[in-house]
Motif scaffolding. Structure first.
Motif, short mmCIF file in Angstrom:
data_model
loop_
_atom_site.label_atom_id
_atom_site.label_comp_id
_atom_site.label_asym_id
_atom_site.label_seq_id
_atom_site.Cartn_x
_atom_site.Cartn_y
_atom_site.Cartn_z
N MET A 1 -41.24 6.37 -23.04
CA MET A 1 -40.17 6.22 -23.47
C MET A 1 -39.88 7.01 -24.70
O MET A 1 -40.74 7.02 -25.43
CB MET A 1 -39.65 4.78 -23.73
CG MET A 1 -39.97 3.80 -22.77
SD MET A 1 -38.65 3.84 -21.74
CE MET A 1 -37.45 2.92 -22.61
N THR A 2 -38.94 7.67 -24.76
CA THR A 2 -38.45 8.53 -26.09
C THR A 2 -37.14 8.10 -26.62
O THR A 2 -36.34 7.65 -25.95
CB THR A 2 -38.62 10.08 -25.46
OG1 THR A 2 -37.54 10.29 -24.57
CG2 THR A 2 -39.70 10.66 -24.94
N ALA A 3 -37.27 8.33 -28.00
CA ALA A 3 -36.16 7.83 -28.64
C ALA A 3 -34.90 8.77 -28.39
O ALA A 3 -35.12 9.82 -28.06
CB ALA A 3 -36.28 7.96 -30.26
N THR A 4 -33.66 8.20 -28.09
CA THR A 4 -32.61 8.75 -27.86
C THR A 4 -31.28 8.57 -28.90
O THR A 4 -31.35 7.37 -29.16
CB THR A 4 -31.98 9.11 -26.49
OG1 THR A 4 -31.09 10.00 -26.15
CG2 THR A 4 -31.65 7.60 -25.98
N ALA A 5 -30.23 9.24 -28.89
CA ALA A 5 -28.97 8.78 -29.75
C ALA A 5 -28.33 8.13 -28.83
O ALA A 5 -28.05 8.57 -27.67
CB ALA A 5 -28.34 10.03 -30.42
N ALA A 6 -27.79 7.05 -29.41
CA ALA A 6 -26.79 6.06 -28.40
C ALA A 6 -25.42 6.80 -28.34
O ALA A 6 -25.03 7.20 -29.44
CB ALA A 6 -26.73 4.85 -29.08
N VAL A 7 -24.72 6.62 -27.49
CA VAL A 7 -23.27 7.45 -27.29
C VAL A 7 -22.33 6.61 -26.78
O VAL A 7 -22.66 5.73 -25.99
CB VAL A 7 -23.51 8.60 -26.29
CG1 VAL A 7 -22.25 9.48 -26.25
CG2 VAL A 7 -24.89 9.80 -26.76
N GLU A 8 -21.04 6.54 -27.31
CA GLU A 8 -19.93 5.84 -26.68
C GLU A 8 -19.41 6.39 -25.47
O GLU A 8 -19.50 7.73 -25.40
CB GLU A 8 -18.99 5.82 -27.86
CG GLU A 8 -19.14 4.85 -28.95
CD GLU A 8 -19.26 3.28 -28.65
OE1 GLU A 8 -18.36 2.96 -27.92
OE2 GLU A 8 -20.13 2.74 -28.79
N PRO A 9 -19.03 5.69 -24.58
CA PRO A 9 -18.45 6.26 -23.34
C PRO A 9 -17.43 6.82 -23.56
O PRO A 9 -16.67 6.80 -24.55
CB PRO A 9 -18.11 5.08 -22.49
CG PRO A 9 -19.07 3.87 -23.05
CD PRO A 9 -19.41 4.41 -24.45
N ALA A 10 -16.90 7.83 -22.52
CA ALA A 10 -15.69 8.73 -22.84
C ALA A 10 -14.56 8.03 -22.79
O ALA A 10 -13.56 8.50 -23.02
CB ALA A 10 -16.03 9.81 -21.99
N ALA A 11 -14.21 6.86 -21.97
CA ALA A 11 -13.15 6.18 -21.93
C ALA A 11 -13.52 4.90 -21.16
O ALA A 11 -14.70 4.36 -21.10
CB ALA A 11 -12.29 6.91 -20.57
N GLY A 12 -12.67 3.92 -21.39
CA GLY A 12 -12.82 2.46 -20.95
C GLY A 12 -12.97 2.47 -19.25
O GLY A 12 -12.48 3.35 -18.59
N TYR A 13 -13.25 1.31 -18.96
CA TYR A 13 -13.81 1.13 -17.17
C TYR A 13 -13.59 -0.16 -16.80
O TYR A 13 -14.45 -0.87 -17.96
CB TYR A 13 -15.21 1.79 -16.93
CG TYR A 13 -14.97 2.01 -15.24
CD1 TYR A 13 -14.26 3.37 -14.97
CD2 TYR A 13 -15.88 1.49 -14.33
CE1 TYR A 13 -14.44 3.64 -13.61
CE2 TYR A 13 -15.70 1.77 -13.28
CZ TYR A 13 -14.90 2.70 -12.74
OH TYR A 13 -15.21 3.08 -11.44
N LEU A 14 -12.76 -0.56 -15.93
CA LEU A 14 -12.71 -1.96 -15.67
C LEU A 14 -14.05 -2.51 -15.50
O LEU A 14 -14.99 -2.12 -14.78
CB LEU A 14 -12.16 -1.98 -14.11
CG LEU A 14 -11.66 -3.63 -13.62
CD1 LEU A 14 -10.53 -3.94 -14.46
CD2 LEU A 14 -11.23 -3.31 -12.16
N GLY A 15 -14.26 -3.92 -16.09
CA GLY A 15 -15.65 -4.51 -16.23
C GLY A 15 -16.66 -3.81 -17.27
O GLY A 15 -17.68 -4.40 -17.02
N GLY A 16 -16.21 -3.01 -18.22
CA GLY A 16 -17.06 -2.28 -18.94
C GLY A 16 -17.72 -3.43 -19.95
O GLY A 16 -17.36 -4.80 -19.96
N LYS A 17 -18.96 -2.95 -20.48
CA LYS A 17 -19.79 -4.03 -21.09
C LYS A 17 -20.11 -3.83 -22.51
O LYS A 17 -20.92 -4.19 -22.91
CB LYS A 17 -21.28 -4.01 -20.62
CG LYS A 17 -21.35 -4.60 -18.99
CD LYS A 17 -20.98 -6.05 -19.15
CE LYS A 17 -21.18 -6.63 -17.48
NZ LYS A 17 -20.24 -6.36 -16.72
N ARG A 18 -18.82 -3.55 -23.17
CA ARG A 18 -18.99 -3.12 -24.55
C ARG A 18 -19.35 -4.48 -25.38
O ARG A 18 -20.19 -3.99 -26.38
CB ARG A 18 -17.38 -2.66 -24.98
CG ARG A 18 -17.47 -2.23 -26.70
CD ARG A 18 -16.09 -1.57 -26.86
NE ARG A 18 -15.07 -2.39 -26.55
CZ ARG A 18 -14.36 -3.53 -27.45
NH1 ARG A 18 -15.05 -3.51 -28.62
NH2 ARG A 18 -13.25 -4.01 -27.05
#
Length: 265
Positions: A1-18
């Motif tokens: 496993m390597t560290a990576t930056a968290a990124v916000e999704p480009a748009a909403g989506y039905l059932g998204g898990k925000r």
């Protein structure tokens, strides 16, 4: 496993898990694995927010719009950004693009159309989309503000395999002892919200049976219903609470129960 930056999704989506993503990611990152695979990636609400990357990663969605969007952003980000710069945010444009047949467009045009509609669609709907009541806000579709986010997603996708397969075939293809699957199927009772024949009520039982026989580990999230408890009762069930937006009132929320299901202790 390597560290990576968290990124916000480009748009909403039905059932998204925000609202549930942080807790899901904590559980995902606690499991050692070399291959991470998502059969129902949607807009990547969990995948993109991860803070670590597995040695190999594969994301999948049966939606041609989703798979095409990620492939275009992975391979042709500059061309997509150039096309977006000329798109105006308006109800008229939303309705024009909503009526278009995506199969008649180039891959680049289809990715641009999909992002525009998802940014402005009420509730992140993918079927029977309607123009969001607050969609006139420049922040909802502003190419200048979106560009940094899209570039970050492009970087995150650099070594990711993107598939467009039925979920069962994707699971078979990527199952091995060191795989961790995260699954976000349609909510119980909302199977038709993604289009006819995409995922039916009977698919829950088929999915549970397949997961019972895999070599790898899995984590699955779904709304807490008697049906879901019965179908997935052979696995470890964890009750969690989250909130959903309710109705058309801005800020209206309701607490609801979710299940996080897994095949390991």
């Amino acid at each position: 496993m390597t560290a990576t930056a968290a990124v916000e999704p480009a748009a909403g989506y039905l059932g998204g898990k925000r609202r549930l993503a942080t807790r899901l990611i904590e559980r995902i990152e606690a499991v050692p694995h070399r291959l991470y695979a998502e059969p129902f990636v949607g807009m990547g609400g969990v995948f993109l927010r991860r803070r670590s990357a597995a040695r190999a990663e594969a994301i999948n969605d049966i939606s041609g719009d989703v798979a095409n969007f990620f492939r275009v952003l992975q391979r042709h980000p500059e061309a997509l950004l150039d096309l977006m710069r000329w798109r105006l945010s308006s109800r008229v444009e939303f309705e024009r693009l909503r009526r278009q047949d995506p199969s008649s467009l180039t891959d680049l045009e289809r990715a641009d159309r999909f992002l525009f509609l998802q940014r402005l669609s009420y509730g992140g709907k993918v079927k029977a989309r309607t123009f969001g009541t607050d969609a006139g806000s420049p922040a909802r579709y502003n190419p200048g503000r979106l560009e940094p986010k899209l570039r970050a997603i492009h970087r995150r996708l650099s070594s990711v395999t993107i598939e467009q397969l039925p979920y069962a075939e994707f699971i078979r293809r990527y199952d091995r002892p060191d795989t961790l699957f995260y699954l976000d199927p349609p909510y119980w009772g909302c199977e038709g919200d993604y289009g006819a024949g995409v995922f039916d009520r009977e698919d829950f039982a088929r999915l549970a049976e397949q997961l019972a026989g895999i070599q790898g580990k899995f984590l699955l999230s779904i709304n807490d219903t008697p049906g879901a408890r019965e179908v997935f009762g052979r696995f470890v069930l964890e009750d969690v609470e989250t909130t959903w937006s309710v109705g058309a009132r801005v800020g209206a929320q309701s607490k609801v129960g979710e299940l996080i299901i897994r095949n390991y202790a």
